[in-house]
Design a protein around this motif. Structure first.
Motif, PDB file in Angstrom:
ATOM      1  N   LEU A  20      45.141  31.823 -55.713  1.00 60.39           N
ATOM      2  CA  LEU A  20      46.591  31.776 -55.500  1.00 60.39           C
ATOM      3  C   LEU A  20      47.382  32.248 -56.721  1.00 60.39           C
ATOM      4  O   LEU A  20      48.360  32.979 -56.596  1.00 60.39           O
ATOM      5  CB  LEU A  20      47.000  30.344 -55.134  1.00 60.39           C
ATOM      6  N   ASP A  39      44.529  31.792 -67.748  1.00 58.31           N
ATOM      7  CA  ASP A  39      43.348  31.264 -67.043  1.00 58.31           C
ATOM      8  C   ASP A  39      42.242  30.951 -68.040  1.00 58.31           C
ATOM      9  O   ASP A  39      41.921  31.768 -68.903  1.00 58.31           O
ATOM     10  CB  ASP A  39      42.828  32.252 -65.993  1.00 58.31           C
ATOM     11  N   SER A  74      43.410  26.393 -72.202  1.00 62.46           N
ATOM     12  CA  SER A  74      43.358  25.396 -71.131  1.00 62.46           C
ATOM     13  C   SER A  74      44.684  24.665 -71.021  1.00 62.46           C
ATOM     14  O   SER A  74      45.319  24.336 -72.028  1.00 62.46           O
ATOM     15  CB  SER A  74      42.251  24.374 -71.430  1.00 62.46           C
ATOM     16  N   ASN A 101      49.735  25.934 -61.639  1.00 61.86           N
ATOM     17  CA  ASN A 101      48.836  26.236 -60.525  1.00 61.86           C
ATOM     18  C   ASN A 101      47.366  25.975 -60.848  1.00 61.86           C
ATOM     19  O   ASN A 101      46.557  25.778 -59.941  1.00 61.86           O
ATOM     20  CB  ASN A 101      49.051  27.708 -60.134  1.00 61.86           C
ATOM     21  N   TYR A 166      41.364  13.990 -56.869  1.00 66.80           N
ATOM     22  CA  TYR A 166      42.254  15.134 -56.614  1.00 66.80           C
ATOM     23  C   TYR A 166      43.551  14.679 -55.924  1.00 66.80           C
ATOM     24  O   TYR A 166      44.656  15.083 -56.305  1.00 66.80           O
ATOM     25  CB  TYR A 166      41.471  16.113 -55.743  1.00 66.80           C
ATOM     26  N   LYS A 170      47.247  15.105 -57.447  1.00 61.02           N
ATOM     27  CA  LYS A 170      48.212  15.962 -56.760  1.00 61.02           C
ATOM     28  C   LYS A 170      49.483  15.205 -56.379  1.00 61.02           C
ATOM     29  O   LYS A 170      50.576  15.766 -56.407  1.00 61.02           O
ATOM     30  CB  LYS A 170      47.570  16.602 -55.520  1.00 61.02           C
ATOM     31  N   PRO A 196      49.858  24.545 -50.937  1.00 59.53           N
ATOM     32  CA  PRO A 196      49.316  25.766 -50.320  1.00 59.53           C
ATOM     33  C   PRO A 196      48.104  25.491 -49.437  1.00 59.53           C
ATOM     34  O   PRO A 196      47.456  24.450 -49.537  1.00 59.53           O
ATOM     35  CB  PRO A 196      48.881  26.579 -51.545  1.00 59.53           C
ATOM     36  N   ALA A 198      44.993  28.179 -48.599  1.00 58.24           N
ATOM     37  CA  ALA A 198      44.553  29.559 -48.744  1.00 58.24           C
ATOM     38  C   ALA A 198      43.041  29.616 -48.921  1.00 58.24           C
ATOM     39  O   ALA A 198      42.435  28.679 -49.446  1.00 58.24           O
ATOM     40  CB  ALA A 198      45.239  30.194 -49.952  1.00 58.24           C
ATOM     41  N   THR A 200      40.244  30.610 -50.946  1.00 57.31           N
ATOM     42  CA  THR A 200      39.952  30.976 -52.337  1.00 57.31           C
ATOM     43  C   THR A 200      38.558  30.443 -52.659  1.00 57.31           C
ATOM     44  O   THR A 200      37.937  29.796 -51.820  1.00 57.31           O
ATOM     45  CB  THR A 200      40.949  30.310 -53.307  1.00 57.31           C
ATOM     46  N   ARG A 201      38.113  30.659 -53.892  1.00 53.83           N
ATOM     47  CA  ARG A 201      36.773  30.137 -54.222  1.00 53.83           C
ATOM     48  C   ARG A 201      36.771  28.609 -54.119  1.00 53.83           C
ATOM     49  O   ARG A 201      35.744  27.994 -53.870  1.00 53.83           O
ATOM     50  CB  ARG A 201      36.350  30.582 -55.618  1.00 53.83           C
TER      51      ARG A 201
END
Ligand code: NAI
Length: 304
Positions: A20, A39, A74, A101, A166, A170, A196, A198, A200-201
């Motif tokens: 994302l 990143d 990081s 993100n 998580y 969040k 989101p 999506a 992704t990995r």
């Protein structure tokens, strides 16, 4: 409708080396923003580091004629989060947009979840959002302009098996943004949330490949870009986005009941009123705890 542009704006997108974040960075840059592509480049579960993740996206942006610099730090440590924001200041002189993100997963059922699984997930999502926001906030305040978009998850909002760490992180971010919203209001700093969905990995660990393939991060990026734009006129809101679906979600409180504090408020008295207590009919959102408290106190007969 005129095209939304980001010319002259500086954006920091954390975790933008893939998924994302990459889609957000590419879209903002394609509309004129100068972008810090941050990143750490580790694995989806937070192991290792690799500078290539951020660099590849920077190269993509530049190849398309945009402006970007990489950041390999990081988010999960206060000093390195400050370095991410400093990268924007050094390269482009300021930061107007922060997209929190970056993220990892350490899914385990509660009984099997180690303290490390808990702490690492909290530290990347919750602490990372806190540290980056805290570092960017004074610059935004100085410039009287800021757009902060942070990332929650359906797991935080609605719950999910095996994601207690998580989900906590969040939803912690939602609470955090509710306060940043208040503190940023008079400096034109807007703080909103995206939830989101999506392919992704990250979601490749839980979704079948044909769904991952179809759920493009590009379908989420437009609403994030709106929340990051000058045109954005909302703060403290939460938007769901994925697969072409867009919707606002909110915490809504029912009107409830007021039992007489001068009489005995017993367990049974509460139970008798459960249908009204539980009903969300006529419910509303509150923009601050002060507003909600005023409603609660409106029924009190205060001594003169
Ligand atoms: P992803 O794994 O493709 O991207 C996350 C990026 O964050 C990776 O490139 C990773 O290297 C980077 N990262 C991890 N730890 C970092 C750190 N400490 N510092 C800097 N960068 C770091 O996953 P995806 O799906 O793109 O996730 C992006 C965000 O969206 C995450 O916050 C995730 O929790 C959230 N999300 C994603 C959903 C989905 O359906 N893909 C659903 C709900 C939330």
């Amino acid at each position: 409708m005129s095209e939304v542009r980001f010319d002259g704006r500086v954006a920091v997108v954390t975790g933008a080396g893939g998924g994302l974040g990459r889609a957000y960075a590419l879209l903002l840059a394609s509309r004129g923003a100068k972008v810090v592509v941050n990143d750490l480049g580790g694995s989806f579960d937070g192991v290792g580091a690799d500078t290539r993740a951020a660099q590849i996206v920077v190269d993509e942006i530049k190849a398309a004629g945009g402006e970007a610099v990489p950041s390999y730090d990081s988010v999960a440590d206060p000093e390195s989060a400050e370095k991410i924001i400093q990268t924007a200041v050094d390269a482009f002189g300021k930061v107007d947009i922060l997209i929190n993100n970056a993220g990892i997963l350490r899914d385990k059922s509660l009984l099997k979840m180690s303290l490390e699984d808990y702490r690492l997930v909290m530290s990347v999502h919750m602490d990372g959002t806190f540290f980056c926001t805290k570092a960017a906030f004074p610059i935004m305040r100085e410039n009287n302009y800021g757009r902060i978009v942070s990332t929650a998850s359906g797991t935080g909002v609605y719950g999910n098996f095996g994601q207690a760490n998580y989900g906590a992180a969040k939803m912690g971010i939602v609470g955090f943004m509710g306060c940043v919203k208040q503190e940023g209001a008079k400096y034109n700093i807007l703080a909103n949330i995206v939830v989101p969905q999506a392919g992704t990995r990250m979601t490749a660990t839980v979704m079948p490949p044909n769904v991952v393939e179809k759920l493009k991060p590009d379908y989420v990026a437009p609403i994030v870009a709106w929340l990051a734009s000058e045109q954005c006129n909302v703060t403290g809101q939460l938007y769901m986005a994925g697969a072409g679906y867009f919707s606002r979600s909110a915490i809504v409180e029912g009107p409830g009941v007021f039992l007489d504090p001068d009489k005995d408020i017993s367990i049974e008295a509460v139970m008798e009123k459960l249908p009204q207590i539980q009903s969300l009919e006529g419910g509303r959102e509150y923009s601050s705890v002060t507003e909600q408290t005023m409603y609660v106190l409106s029924n009190l007969k205060l001594d003169e």
